[in-house]
Design an enzyme around this catalytic site. Structure first.
Site, PDB file in Angstrom:
ATOM      1  N   ARG A  69      16.408  33.898 114.568  1.00 12.30           N
ATOM      2  CA  ARG A  69      15.628  33.764 115.449  1.00 12.30           C
ATOM      3  C   ARG A  69      15.583  32.835 116.776  1.00 12.30           C
ATOM      4  O   ARG A  69      16.641  32.951 116.958  1.00 12.30           O
ATOM      5  CB  ARG A  69      14.802  32.702 114.541  1.00 12.30           C
ATOM      6  CG  ARG A  69      15.612  31.307 113.703  1.00 12.30           C
ATOM      7  CD  ARG A  69      14.566  30.544 113.166  1.00 12.30           C
ATOM      8  NE  ARG A  69      14.960  29.045 113.416  1.00 12.30           N
ATOM      9  CZ  ARG A  69      15.243  27.813 112.116  1.00 12.30           C
ATOM     10  NH1 ARG A  69      13.823  28.321 111.897  1.00 12.30           N
ATOM     11  NH2 ARG A  69      15.771  26.849 112.314  1.00 12.30           N
ATOM     12  N   GLY A  70      14.301  32.384 117.083  1.00 13.16           N
ATOM     13  CA  GLY A  70      14.381  31.473 118.689  1.00 13.16           C
ATOM     14  C   GLY A  70      15.519  32.395 119.825  1.00 13.16           C
ATOM     15  O   GLY A  70      15.014  33.653 119.331  1.00 13.16           O
ATOM     16  N   SER A  71      16.092  32.046 120.198  1.00 12.95           N
ATOM     17  CA  SER A  71      16.768  32.277 121.266  1.00 12.95           C
ATOM     18  C   SER A  71      17.295  33.636 121.740  1.00 12.95           C
ATOM     19  O   SER A  71      18.833  34.377 120.935  1.00 12.95           O
ATOM     20  CB  SER A  71      17.748  31.289 122.063  1.00 12.95           C
ATOM     21  OG  SER A  71      18.086  31.654 123.212  1.00 12.95           O
ATOM     22  N   CYS A  72      16.573  34.132 122.659  1.00 11.70           N
ATOM     23  CA  CYS A  72      17.670  35.709 123.257  1.00 11.70           C
ATOM     24  C   CYS A  72      19.254  35.460 123.457  1.00 11.70           C
ATOM     25  O   CYS A  72      19.500  36.679 123.143  1.00 11.70           O
ATOM     26  CB  CYS A  72      17.432  36.497 124.587  1.00 11.70           C
ATOM     27  SG  CYS A  72      14.999  36.489 123.960  1.00 11.70           S
ATOM     28  N   THR A  73      19.535  33.986 123.788  1.00  8.73           N
ATOM     29  CA  THR A  73      21.003  33.795 123.573  1.00  8.73           C
ATOM     30  C   THR A  73      22.008  34.025 122.843  1.00  8.73           C
ATOM     31  O   THR A  73      23.018  33.556 122.748  1.00  8.73           O
ATOM     32  CB  THR A  73      21.159  33.132 125.042  1.00  8.73           C
ATOM     33  OG1 THR A  73      20.670  33.068 124.861  1.00  8.73           O
ATOM     34  CG2 THR A  73      22.578  32.381 124.839  1.00  8.73           C
TER      35      THR A  73
END
Length: 612
Positions: A69-73
Site C-alpha cells: 500500500r502507500g508509496s510507489c517507492t
C-alpha cells in the site's frame, strides 16, 4: 490449492511472479504494508508505528501480507534490502502486488539478485497466515511446511549473471517494441523494455500503449541501490523519449544551507538527480506535478509514479495512469511505452465500494476534515476504488482534494477515488460504478473520524510543539497565500520553527507575489526540491520533541521516519501552534458537534445492486 492436515505437512500452490527457492520463519499480517516509510532499508525493521508488525525485522523471513500500500517507492526499498543483504527470504501475497514485485524484477534484471514472489488465492492465503512464526519453504509457486525438492525448475534464488528468461507469447508487440528488445535503440532502452514486459506479464495485459508524459518518483535517494540503478541506465546510453518530470529529491539543491546535511549524503543525492536529468528528465523536483503548467488534461494517457500524484491525476484531473512503481517510471520514459491495463482502461476506473460520509454541516468543517476523511476512506477501501457520496455540498477546493488524496493513498493501494458531483468521472453515482454491478456500501461514522484524529495525533498530551511542518504534498501557491493571511499581524514564538516544502515553480511564483519575503519576516523557512518524507536531521533538530502538521500523510509516516511525536490539525491550528508553542488539545468544532456513534463503521447494504 492447499494439501495436508493442519498439524502435518501443508503445501500451498500459488502463482510465481518471480521464481526461486527460499526457507525461513513465516511472518504474517492481514494488513497491507508500505515498504517505503514502513520498513527501514538498512535494518529491515518495520518502522510504521501504525502497523501490527511494527518493530519486527523482515530479514530472512518469509513475509506474507495481502499486498503493498502507500508509496510507489516500495520498489526502491525492496531493491535496497536485496542489495544490502537485509531482504525477506520470500514474499507471499494474497493478490497481485505490483510495486514490491517490480522491485524484485529490477533487482533480477539489473543486478542479478532476486527472491521468490508468490501470490496465493484468498482462501489459501487466509489459511497460511494462521501459521505465523512457523518455518516454511518456498519453491517457485509452492509454499510448504516441508522442504521442497526442485525437480521442475532449475536455478536458485540468486540468478547471478545469467539473464532471466522472458516470454512474449502472451503479448502483442509492435515493430517498435521488438526493435527495443533487439537493441536497435541501445542497451538501456532494451533493459527498459524487458522490465516493462515482465511487469506486463505480472499485470496480465496483452499489449503496450503510448503515453504522453512520465513523472519519475525514483529520483529520491534511498541508498546505494537507487543510485546504482539510475547510473546504470544513464551509463548504458538511456535517454527519455517523452516529456518527463521529476519528483522531489532528497536535498534542496538551491537552498542546501537550510538542511546542513552531510557531504556524503548530499553528493549521492545530487548524483542521483543528475543521473535522471542526464537522461533528459526535467528538474521539476516536486511531488505535486499537477501544480505544474505541464499537468495532463482529462483523458490523457500518462505514466506517473508517486502515490499522491497518481491518485490526483486519475481522480481530480481525469488523466489515466497506473500507480507505477519506482524504476518502472524511467523504463517507460526511455521507451514511451506502457502496459495497457489498470486505470488506462475505462472498465478498471469504476468503483466497487460506495462510501457515504457522516452528516456534518459544510459551514463548520475546517481543512482537517479532508485528510481525515481520506485516511478513513483509504482504510475502508484498501485495494478497491471507492466512490464517495455526500461531499458535493462541501465544495472542496483543489487543495482539499490534494489533502484527501494524499491521506487516502497512504493507507490504500487503489489508484484513484471518485466523489459524486465533485470529480470529473462521477457526475452521478451511477456513472462511477459498473452498470448493474454489485457493490459494497459503507457509511463513515462520525466516531470513525474521531478515531483517525486520535491515531494521527500521536504526541503525548501537553508536549510542546517545536516544529510546524507544512507541504506534504508540496504546498501550492494558494496555500502559501492562505498561510500569509493567517500570519499577518501575528508574532511567531521564537522556540518554534515553521518550515514549508514546495516545488521550484511554486516558490518562484510566491517570490514574485512578495509572499516569500512576508512569510520569512514572520519566521517561515522555505525548502524547495525535497519533501518532508525525505527530511531528517539536522533540518529536524535532534532536540525536537513534537512536530505539528496539517498533512494526514506526514502524520502517518512521520513518527516512523523521524522518531518524533506528531500533532495533526488544520492550518489555523498550525499557525496557533507556531505563535503559542502549544497544541490545542480540543478537537475541531465540527468534530465535537456531531453525533458520536459506536465503534467501527456501519454497513449500509452489504450488496447493493445499483443500475443506472
Amino acid at each position: 490449492m492447499v494439501t495436508g492436515d493442519f498439524d502435518t505437512t501443508r503445501v500451498f500452490q500459488g502463482t510465481p511472479y518471480v521464481n526461486g527457492k527460499a526457507s525461513g520463519k513465516l511472518i504474517t499480517s492481514d494488513l497491507e504494508l508500505s515498504f517505503w516509510g514502513g520498513v527501514n532499508p538498512q535494518t529491515s525493521e518495520v518502522i510504521d508505528q501504525h502497523h501490527p508488525l511494527s518493530g519486527q525485522h523482515l530479514q530472512e523471513a518469509i513475509l506474507a501480507i495481502p499486498g503493498g500500500r502507500g508509496s510507489c517507492t516500495g520498489s526502491t526499498i525492496i531493491l535496497e534490502l536485496l542489495l544490502n543483504g537485509r531482504a525477506p527470504a520470500a514474499l507471499v501475497f494474497e493478490r497481485r502486488e505490483d510495486i514490491l514485485t517490480l522491485g524484485v524484477i529490477v533487482a533480477e534484471e539489473i543486478f542479478g539478485m532476486a527472491i521468490p514472489v508468490v501470490t496465493l488465492d484468498s482462501i489459501d492465503f487466509r489459511d497460511l497466515i494462521k501459521f505465523n512464526g512457523r518455518d516454511f519453504h518456498v519453491l517457485n509457486g509452492q509454499v510448504s511446511t516441508n522442504n521442497l525438492l526442485d525437480t521442475m525448475v532449475k536455478g536458485s534464488s540468486v540468478v547471478g549473471i545469467t539473464e532471466p528468461g522472458i516470454s512474449t507469447d502472451g503479448i502483442k508487440l509492435t515493430d517498435l517494441d521488438t526493435a527495443f528488445l533487439n537493441n536497435v535503440y541501445g542497451d538501456a532502452a532494451r533493459a527498459a523494455m524487458r522490465i516493462i514486459l515482465r511487469h506486463a506479464e505480472v499485470l496480465g495485459v496483452t499489449e503496450l500503449m503510448d503515453v504522453t508524459q512520465v513523472h519519475i518518483d525514483g529520483c529520491g535517494y534511498t541508498g546505494p541501490g537507487s543510485l546504482a540503478f539510475a547510473e546504470n541506465l544513464r551509463d548504458r546510453g538511456g535517454k527519455v523519449r517523452v516529456p518527463t518530470s521529476m519528483n522531489s529529491i532528497s536535498v534542496d539543491k538551491t537552498l542546501r544551507r537550510v538542511q546542513g546535511i552531510s557531504e556524503d549524503f548530499n553528493n549521492a543525492a545530487v548524483r542521483l538527480a543528475d543521473a535522471y536529468t542526464d537522461m533528459g528528465a526535467q528538474p521539476t523536483f516536486t511531488c505535486a506535478p499537477y501544480q505544474l503548467d505541464s499537468a495532463p488534461k482529462y483523458g490523457d494517457q500518462i505514466a506517473w509514479a508517486e502515490s499522491n500524484a497518481v491518485v490526483y491525476a486519475n481522480s481530480v484531473l481525469g488523466a489515466r495512469t497506473m500507480k507505477y512503481p519506482d524504476f518502472l517510471d524511467i523504463a517507460i520514459a526511455l521507451t514511451g511505452r506502457a502496459p495497457k491495463g489498470g486505470p488506462h482502461v475505462q472498465i478498471n476506473r469504476l468503483a466497487s465500494v460506495i462510501v457515504e460520509i457522516p452528516k456534518i454541516s459544510p459551514e463548520e468543517v475546517d481543512d482537517s476534515f479532508y485528510p481525515l476523511l481520506g485516511y478513513q476512506v483509504g482504510t475502508l477501501s484498501t485495494s478497491e476504488i471507492p466512490v464517495v457520496i455526500g461531499v458535493e455540498s462541501f465544495a472542496p477546493t483543489q487543495d482539499d482534494l490534494k489533502a484527501f488524496g494524499a491521506a487516502f493513498a497512504t493507507v490504500s493501494s487503489a489508484p484513484m477515488f471518485h466523489m459524486v458531483g465533485v470529480t470529473p468521472e462521477a457526475p452521478s453515482l451511477e456513472a462511477a460504478i459498473v452498470k448493474g454491478s454489485t457493490v459494497r456500501s459503507i457509511r463513515v461514522q462520525h466516531g470513525d473520524l474521531i478515531r483517525c484524529w486520535g491515531s494521527l495525533n500521536s504526541a503525548p498530551r501537553g508536549q510542546p510543539v517545536d516544529l510546524v511542518s507544512l507541504g506534504n504534498p508540496h504546498f501550492s501557491l494558494s496555500e502559501i497565500e492562505t498561510l500569509a493571511e493567517l500570519c499577518r499581524g501575528r508574532t511567531k514564538d521564537s522556540r518554534v520553527a515553521v518550515m514549508i516544502t514546495c516545488g521550484r515553480a511554486t516558490y518562484a511564483s510566491a517570490c514574485r507575489a512578495g509572499l516569500v519575503t512576508e512569510l520569512e519576516i514572520f519566521g517561515v523557512q522555505f525548502i524547495t526540491d525535497t519533501c518532508w518524507c525525505m527530511i531528517t536531521e539536522p533540518t529536524i533538530p535532534q532536540t525536537t520533541n513534537a512536530i505539528m502538521t496539517n498533512s494526514g500523510k506526514y502524520a502517518h509516516y512521520g513518527p516512523g521516519l523521524t522518531g518524533k511525536s506528531f500533532y495533526f490539525g488544520g492550518l489555523v491550528r498550525c499557525v496557533e501552534a507556531a505563535c503559542g508553542g502549544n497544541y490545542a488539545e480540543s478537537r475541531p468544532h465540527w468534530m465535537k458537534s456531531g453525533p458520536c456513534e459506536g465503534a467501527g463503521h456501519e454497513m449500509m447494504s452489504t450488496d447493493s445492486n445499483l443500475s443506472p
